[in-house]
Design a protein around this motif. Structure first.
Motif, mmCIF file in Angstrom:
data_model
loop_
_atom_site.group_PDB
_atom_site.id
_atom_site.type_symbol
_atom_site.label_atom_id
_atom_site.label_comp_id
_atom_site.label_asym_id
_atom_site.label_seq_id
_atom_site.Cartn_x
_atom_site.Cartn_y
_atom_site.Cartn_z
ATOM 1 N N SER A 53 37.931 41.502 49.787
ATOM 2 C CA SER A 53 38.855 40.964 48.789
ATOM 3 C C SER A 53 40.038 40.383 49.534
ATOM 4 O O SER A 53 40.034 40.300 50.754
ATOM 5 N N ALA A 55 41.601 37.316 48.933
ATOM 6 C CA ALA A 55 41.822 35.866 48.953
ATOM 7 C C ALA A 55 42.988 35.486 48.042
ATOM 8 O O ALA A 55 43.875 34.719 48.439
ATOM 9 N N ILE A 56 42.980 36.025 46.842
ATOM 10 C CA ILE A 56 44.026 35.640 45.894
ATOM 11 C C ILE A 56 45.384 36.139 46.392
ATOM 12 O O ILE A 56 46.367 35.385 46.431
ATOM 13 N N ASN A 138 32.691 37.150 49.653
ATOM 14 C CA ASN A 138 33.686 37.358 48.597
ATOM 15 C C ASN A 138 33.176 36.651 47.355
ATOM 16 O O ASN A 138 32.220 35.867 47.408
ATOM 17 N N ASP A 141 36.140 32.764 44.052
ATOM 18 C CA ASP A 141 37.199 32.814 43.044
ATOM 19 C C ASP A 141 37.778 31.458 42.679
ATOM 20 O O ASP A 141 38.334 31.297 41.597
ATOM 21 N N ASN A 153 35.274 43.227 43.271
ATOM 22 C CA ASN A 153 34.391 43.234 44.432
ATOM 23 C C ASN A 153 33.612 44.536 44.610
ATOM 24 O O ASN A 153 32.711 44.601 45.441
ATOM 25 N N SER A 215 41.983 44.729 41.947
ATOM 26 C CA SER A 215 41.524 44.696 40.569
ATOM 27 C C SER A 215 40.517 45.797 40.277
ATOM 28 O O SER A 215 40.022 45.915 39.166
#
Ligand code: GLU
Length: 375
Positions: A53, A55-56, A138, A141, A153, A215
């Motif tokens: 995870s 990336a965001i 990933n 997104d 994820n 998340s």
């Protein structure tokens, strides 16, 4: 120790493990992870895939959105586009110091739902592993929309594990496992070290225990565990910040919470794909008799055992099969849409034939070949 040797391991790293509060990617963490993965490959001879995870989080930081995080889709997807590149760069640089090469794969649920894409993704992953490359995976997104999102994820890692027939999934989290209650609020909470099947207490404990960033939370970890257990894959939730946690779990040390099941007759890969790859669009509540028949006889789910239907779905959708008290006991593809199912719920095959205007071939609510019982 579990006494088991693992051949193929999926390691999932959550945003909270990988990034600090401002969304900066922790390069030191990735470097240390690289060392452990290198050791796993050489010492234990196992292959490793990474589901990462971050990336965001990394993109928001790069775009200067740090403090007031946007919630609209285009901003988040733009952040993912920028952040994914950063994230992969950090991984590539840090892993190269251990002589490790990565290959990036970005997936959406479409890629697992669609049989053709699923098989292609599997072939690519297999080929990467054959070439000695570590897949860095990933969710895609920056293009995924709600209908085709995994959304978290943990679930993605479980699907990847089923796809490549891994034998262990390690979920690195900001908490060292699943507790009997939320340890931040309840001082009597104890770590549950090993789970062989779900009980009401476990499901409730997971519902109560959120984790701070990322998340995921425990609910998605339990969902990942359901998928892994149905496929006979072990899964461990452990604290990502503990030194050497990945290699220690891979060596079989008792750390965190380990989910495993004594699956004697494992489901075929195709059946796992059929029953588990789609987005779950509803629930069917069944009575005790139907539950017993599914568990003990491995039969199809008949309308007569259905008490209640929840959700809007068409024939062919994936739904959860629940006991009357709400526990998820299985999952499968329905032969009827929600409204037809409600019409036939609780009815015997004979009365359906005489009273309901539905094709008689579709007497089974979920066919045995399209359903998986979790435990
Ligand atoms: N795919 C998301 C990201 O890379 C994270 C989803 C998750 O943490 O579960 O930012």
């Amino acid at each position: 120790m579990t006494g088991q040797e693992y051949r193929r391991i999926v390691v999932k790293i959550g945003s909270s493990t990988l990034t600090d509060n401002s969304g900066q990617v922790d390069r030191g963490f990735i470097y240390r992870l690289g060392k452990q993965i290198n050791d796993i490959r050489h010492e234990l001879g196992a292959e490793v895939l990474i589901v990462t995870s971050g990336a965001i989080a990394a993109g928001l930081e790069a775009l200067g959105f740090g403090a007031d995080r946007p919630t609209d889709m285009p901003s988040l997807q733009a952040a993912a586009a920028v952040g994914q590149l950063r994230l992969s760069q950090v991984y590539a640089e840090a892993f190269s110091e251990w002589g490790l090469q990565l290959g990036q794969i970005l997936l959406t649920r479409f890629d697992t739902e669609n049989r053709n894409s699923y098989l292609h993704a599997r072939d690519t992953l297999e080929r990467l592993l054959e070439c000695g490359i570590i897949p860095l995976i990933n969710e895609n997104d920056s293009v995924a929309v709600d209908e085709i999102r995994f959304g978290d994820n943990d679930t993605l890692a479980a699907h990847v594990a089923v796809l490549v027939k891994a034998d262990l999934v390690i979920l690195l989290s900001d908490i060292d496992g699943l507790y009997s209650a939320d340890p931040r609020r309840d001082e009597d909470a104890v770590l549950i070290e090993s789970i062989g099947s779900f009980t009401r207490e476990i499901v409730e404990a997971a519902g109560a225990a959120g984790t701070s960033r990322g998340s995921g939370g425990m609910v998605t970890k339990l969902e990942a565990a359901r998928i892994c257990m149905a496929a006979g894959i072990q899964m461990v939730i452990c604290e990502g910040s503990r030194p050497n946690v990945v290699i220690d779990v891979a060596r079989g040390e008792s750390l965190g919470t380990r989910f495993s099941t004594e699956i004697t007759k494992s489901h075929s890969a195709r059946k796992l794909w059929l029953a588990l790859s789609g987005q779950v669009l509803g629930s069917i509540y069944i009575d005790a008799g139907a539950e017993k028949a599914l568990r003990e006889k491995g039969g199809s789910l008949l309308p007569v055992g259905i008490q209640r239907v929840e959700g809007e779905f068409a024939a062919g959708a994936a739904v959860d099969i629940r006991s009357l008290d709400g526990m998820i006991i299985g999952r499968g593809l329905v032969s009827f849409g929600a409204s037809e199912l409600s019409q036939v719920a609780g009815k015997s095959s004979d009365s359906i034939r005489s009273d309901v205007d539905l094709p008689s071939a579709a007497q089974v609510a979920i066919h045995r070949d399209q359903l998986v019982i979790f435990y």
